[in-house]
Write a protein that holds these residues in place. Structure first.
Motif, PDB file in Angstrom:
ATOM      1  N   SER A 121       0.839  -1.200   0.000  1.00  0.00           N
ATOM      2  CA  SER A 121       0.000   0.000   0.000  1.00  0.00           C
ATOM      3  C   SER A 121       0.870   1.244   0.000  1.00  0.00           C
ATOM      4  CB  SER A 121      -0.917   0.012   1.222  1.00  0.00           C
ATOM      5  OG  SER A 121      -0.152   0.046   2.409  1.00  0.00           O
ATOM      6  N   LYS A 122       0.333   2.329  -0.530  1.00  0.00           N
ATOM      7  CA  LYS A 122       1.077   3.579  -0.601  1.00  0.00           C
ATOM      8  C   LYS A 122       0.857   4.386   0.677  1.00  0.00           C
ATOM      9  CE  LYS A 122       1.054   4.014  -5.635  1.00  0.00           C
ATOM     10  NZ  LYS A 122       0.671   4.874  -6.793  1.00  0.00           N
ATOM     11  N   GLU A 123       1.959   4.887   1.228  1.00  0.00           N
ATOM     12  CA  GLU A 123       1.882   5.701   2.428  1.00  0.00           C
ATOM     13  C   GLU A 123       2.704   6.969   2.238  1.00  0.00           C
ATOM     14  OE1 GLU A 123       3.087   3.524   5.842  1.00  0.00           O
ATOM     15  OE2 GLU A 123       1.560   1.972   5.624  1.00  0.00           O
ATOM     16  N   ASN A 124       2.148   8.080   2.679  1.00  0.00           N
ATOM     17  CA  ASN A 124       2.879   9.335   2.652  1.00  0.00           C
ATOM     18  C   ASN A 124       3.587   9.504   3.985  1.00  0.00           C
ATOM     19  OD1 ASN A 124       2.001  10.043   0.062  1.00  0.00           O
ATOM     20  ND2 ASN A 124       0.084  10.853   0.861  1.00  0.00           N
ATOM     21  N   ILE A 125       4.870   9.186   4.001  1.00  0.00           N
ATOM     22  CA  ILE A 125       5.620   9.196   5.254  1.00  0.00           C
ATOM     23  C   ILE A 125       6.970   9.873   5.064  1.00  0.00           C
ATOM     24  CG2 ILE A 125       4.523   7.087   6.104  1.00  0.00           C
ATOM     25  CD1 ILE A 125       7.057   5.562   5.320  1.00  0.00           C
ATOM     26  N   LEU A 126       7.550  10.263   6.199  1.00  0.00           N
ATOM     27  CA  LEU A 126       8.902  10.819   6.233  1.00  0.00           C
ATOM     28  C   LEU A 126       9.747   9.898   7.117  1.00  0.00           C
ATOM     29  CD1 LEU A 126       8.291  14.653   6.636  1.00  0.00           C
ATOM     30  CD2 LEU A 126       9.426  13.520   4.729  1.00  0.00           C
ATOM     31  N   PRO A 127      10.346   8.877   6.539  1.00  0.00           N
ATOM     32  CA  PRO A 127      11.088   7.897   7.342  1.00  0.00           C
ATOM     33  C   PRO A 127      12.361   8.443   7.967  1.00  0.00           C
ATOM     34  CG  PRO A 127      11.389   7.463   4.999  1.00  0.00           C
ATOM     35  CD  PRO A 127      10.345   8.524   5.106  1.00  0.00           C
ATOM     36  N   SER A 128      12.846   9.588   7.510  1.00  0.00           N
ATOM     37  CA  SER A 128      14.107  10.131   8.019  1.00  0.00           C
ATOM     38  C   SER A 128      13.946  10.864   9.355  1.00  0.00           C
ATOM     39  CB  SER A 128      14.719  11.087   6.992  1.00  0.00           C
ATOM     40  OG  SER A 128      13.858  12.187   6.747  1.00  0.00           O
ATOM     41  N   VAL A 129      12.727  11.351   9.666  1.00  0.00           N
ATOM     42  CA  VAL A 129      12.522  12.156  10.874  1.00  0.00           C
ATOM     43  C   VAL A 129      12.643  11.292  12.127  1.00  0.00           C
ATOM     44  CG1 VAL A 129      10.894  13.583  12.167  1.00  0.00           C
ATOM     45  CG2 VAL A 129      11.104  13.859   9.690  1.00  0.00           C
ATOM     46  N   GLN A 130      13.542  11.698  13.032  1.00  0.00           N
ATOM     47  CA  GLN A 130      13.758  10.976  14.281  1.00  0.00           C
ATOM     48  C   GLN A 130      13.349  11.775  15.508  1.00  0.00           C
ATOM     49  OE1 GLN A 130      17.914   9.940  14.141  1.00  0.00           O
ATOM     50  NE2 GLN A 130      17.609   8.285  12.683  1.00  0.00           N
ATOM     51  N   ILE A 131      13.305  13.106  15.370  1.00  0.00           N
ATOM     52  CA  ILE A 131      12.956  13.969  16.493  1.00  0.00           C
ATOM     53  C   ILE A 131      11.831  14.909  16.058  1.00  0.00           C
ATOM     54  CG2 ILE A 131      13.795  15.711  18.118  1.00  0.00           C
ATOM     55  CD1 ILE A 131      16.619  14.574  17.679  1.00  0.00           C
ATOM     56  N   LEU A 132      10.726  14.875  16.793  1.00  0.00           N
ATOM     57  CA  LEU A 132       9.547  15.666  16.428  1.00  0.00           C
ATOM     58  C   LEU A 132       9.015  16.376  17.664  1.00  0.00           C
ATOM     59  CD1 LEU A 132       7.226  16.316  14.324  1.00  0.00           C
ATOM     60  CD2 LEU A 132       6.017  14.358  15.320  1.00  0.00           C
ATOM     61  N   SER A 133       8.564  17.603  17.462  1.00  0.00           N
ATOM     62  CA  SER A 133       7.895  18.328  18.547  1.00  0.00           C
ATOM     63  C   SER A 133       6.551  18.830  18.053  1.00  0.00           C
ATOM     64  CB  SER A 133       8.758  19.496  19.039  1.00  0.00           C
ATOM     65  OG  SER A 133       9.035  20.391  17.986  1.00  0.00           O
ATOM     66  N   MET A 134       5.565  18.817  18.946  1.00  0.00           N
ATOM     67  CA  MET A 134       4.206  19.237  18.606  1.00  0.00           C
ATOM     68  C   MET A 134       3.643  20.129  19.713  1.00  0.00           C
ATOM     69  SD  MET A 134       2.330  15.858  17.015  1.00  0.00           S
ATOM     70  CE  MET A 134       2.200  15.084  18.638  1.00  0.00           C
ATOM     71  N   GLU A 135       2.797  21.042  19.322  1.00  0.00           N
ATOM     72  CA  GLU A 135       2.022  21.845  20.265  1.00  0.00           C
ATOM     73  C   GLU A 135       0.569  21.427  20.109  1.00  0.00           C
ATOM     74  OE1 GLU A 135       0.803  26.528  21.060  1.00  0.00           O
ATOM     75  OE2 GLU A 135       2.683  26.045  20.023  1.00  0.00           O
ATOM     76  N   VAL A 136       0.031  20.765  21.138  1.00  0.00           N
ATOM     77  CA  VAL A 136      -1.298  20.161  21.046  1.00  0.00           C
ATOM     78  C   VAL A 136      -2.247  20.795  22.057  1.00  0.00           C
ATOM     79  CG1 VAL A 136      -2.626  18.027  21.117  1.00  0.00           C
ATOM     80  CG2 VAL A 136      -0.257  17.969  20.341  1.00  0.00           C
ATOM     81  N   GLN A 137      -3.377  21.283  21.581  1.00  0.00           N
ATOM     82  CA  GLN A 137      -4.412  21.835  22.460  1.00  0.00           C
ATOM     83  C   GLN A 137      -5.294  20.685  22.940  1.00  0.00           C
ATOM     84  OE1 GLN A 137      -5.958  24.727  19.572  1.00  0.00           O
ATOM     85  NE2 GLN A 137      -5.205  26.359  20.896  1.00  0.00           N
ATOM     86  N   PHE A 138      -4.945  20.120  24.081  1.00  0.00           N
ATOM     87  CA  PHE A 138      -5.641  18.931  24.565  1.00  0.00           C
ATOM     88  C   PHE A 138      -7.067  19.221  25.018  1.00  0.00           C
ATOM     89  CE2 PHE A 138      -1.335  17.343  24.588  1.00  0.00           C
ATOM     90  CZ  PHE A 138      -1.489  16.012  24.219  1.00  0.00           C
ATOM     91  N   GLY A 139      -7.431  20.493  25.145  1.00  0.00           N
ATOM     92  CA  GLY A 139      -8.804  20.837  25.484  1.00  0.00           C
ATOM     93  C   GLY A 139      -9.693  20.976  24.273  1.00  0.00           C
ATOM     94  N   VAL A 140      -9.103  20.862  23.077  1.00  0.00           N
ATOM     95  CA  VAL A 140      -9.849  20.991  21.827  1.00  0.00           C
ATOM     96  C   VAL A 140      -9.875  19.631  21.131  1.00  0.00           C
ATOM     97  CG1 VAL A 140     -10.007  22.185  19.608  1.00  0.00           C
ATOM     98  CG2 VAL A 140      -9.145  23.405  21.622  1.00  0.00           C
ATOM     99  N   ARG A 141     -11.035  19.016  21.104  1.00  0.00           N
ATOM    100  CA  ARG A 141     -11.165  17.653  20.600  1.00  0.00           C
ATOM    101  C   ARG A 141     -10.669  17.509  19.158  1.00  0.00           C
ATOM    102  NH1 ARG A 141     -13.885  13.115  22.101  1.00  0.00           N
ATOM    103  NH2 ARG A 141     -14.540  11.692  20.448  1.00  0.00           N
ATOM    104  N   ASN A 142     -11.015  18.453  18.297  1.00  0.00           N
ATOM    105  CA  ASN A 142     -10.622  18.349  16.893  1.00  0.00           C
ATOM    106  C   ASN A 142      -9.116  18.423  16.707  1.00  0.00           C
ATOM    107  OD1 ASN A 142     -13.235  18.032  15.941  1.00  0.00           O
ATOM    108  ND2 ASN A 142     -13.556  20.228  15.631  1.00  0.00           N
TER     109      ASN A 142
END
Length: 293
Positions: A121-142
């Protein structure tokens, strides 16, 4: 500086390795093409889109204090558009991209044109990324509901940094552990994630569900570091212990995982802690780990 001026400068800088853009209030539209470009930082700006077209040497791509676009704008001339106030990050050819963040699920749309065939199956991925940071609004369901899709783009992720901003008036409900379990396994969490940093933990059910899911499915997880928001200590240590108690009942997939809890030293409700001096310093393997710097 207008878009065409920036494009003109980049096209005529063939040996450029480090690029920093700061302070734009007009909506940055940036196409990255550079054989030697290694590190790009965009901060204190409004982002409309960034398109990494061809950057074979790019190793680090950073965003911090990125504001939300206030208006809908659609551009037919270059096939880019922003919808519902979101900004777009498109990554094409960047085979050496290892460090990426801070991404904002719910605020940004992530597009990956590097399609890889996996198990038929085809997947759109970035296999090279090893370190990721995210800012997530955990009070917002969407916003939380978009996190699994983001994480599935990085199957070889080893380090994850998550910043949970203060609860806003836009709170639209919580996400429980069942949501994560029903979504199925996430490859990077199960197979490659070794360390997780969680900043400004408020004790929300959505935050706990996320940490529990990682703990119960991460086979190679070695460290989980949680920084508890300073405001949680306003009612005393008993309040903090009550918020952290659910973590004590977690059935860790890797029982050797070490958990560290800290009191956050932050006194203002700004964005995630970030150093634009450390970010391009390749002497720091993980530029988001400011605890160790």
């Amino acid at each position: 500086m207008e878009d065409r001026d920036l494009a003109f400068m980049l096209e005529r800088s063939p040996v450029l390795e480090f690029l920093v853009l700061m302070g734009s209030q007009t909506g940055v539209r940036l196409r990255l093409v550079g054989q030697r470009l290694r590190c790009v930082q965009l901060g204190h700006a409004l982002l409309e889109y960034i398109d990494v077209v061809d950057a074979p040497s790019l190793e680090r791509l950073f965003f911090w204090e990125i504001g939300k676009l206030k208006s809908f704008r659609k551009r037919n001339d270059d096939n880019h558009s922003t919808m519902n106030g979101s900004s777009g990050i498109k990554i094409g050819r960047a085979p050496n991209l290892r460090v990426l963040g801070y991404l904002q699920p719910g605020e940004q749309e992530l597009g990956i044109s590097n399609t890889i065939v996996v198990a038929g199956s085809k997947e759109n991925i970035l296999p090279s990324v090893q370190i990721l940071s995210m800012e997530v609004q955990f009070g917002v369901r969407n916003a939380v509901k978009k996190v699994p899709g983001f994480l599935r783009c990085f199957p070889n992720l080893e380090m994850l940094h998550v910043y949970s901003p203060p609860i806003s008036e836009e709170s639209t409900g919580k996400v429980n552990l069942k949501f994560w379990q029903e979504g199925g396994p996430i490859k990077c969490i199960v197979q490659s994630m070794k360390k997780v940093f969680f900043y400004e933990f408020h004790g929300l059910r959505s935050e706990l569900a996320f940490l529990k899911f990682i703990a119960e499915t991460g086979r190679v997880l070695e460290h989980m570091v949680v920084l508890v928001a300073k405001e949680c200590f306003s009612s005393g240590d008993d309040n903090v212990r009550a918020k952290l108690k659910p973590l004590a009942s977690v059935k860790w997939n890797n029982k050797a995982c070490q958990v560290q809890l800290f009191k956050s030293g932050r006194t203002n409700p700004g964005g995630p802690v970030y150093s634009n001096k450390i970010a391009p310093d390749f002497g720091f393997a993980d530029p988001f780990d400011l605890l160790g710097h």
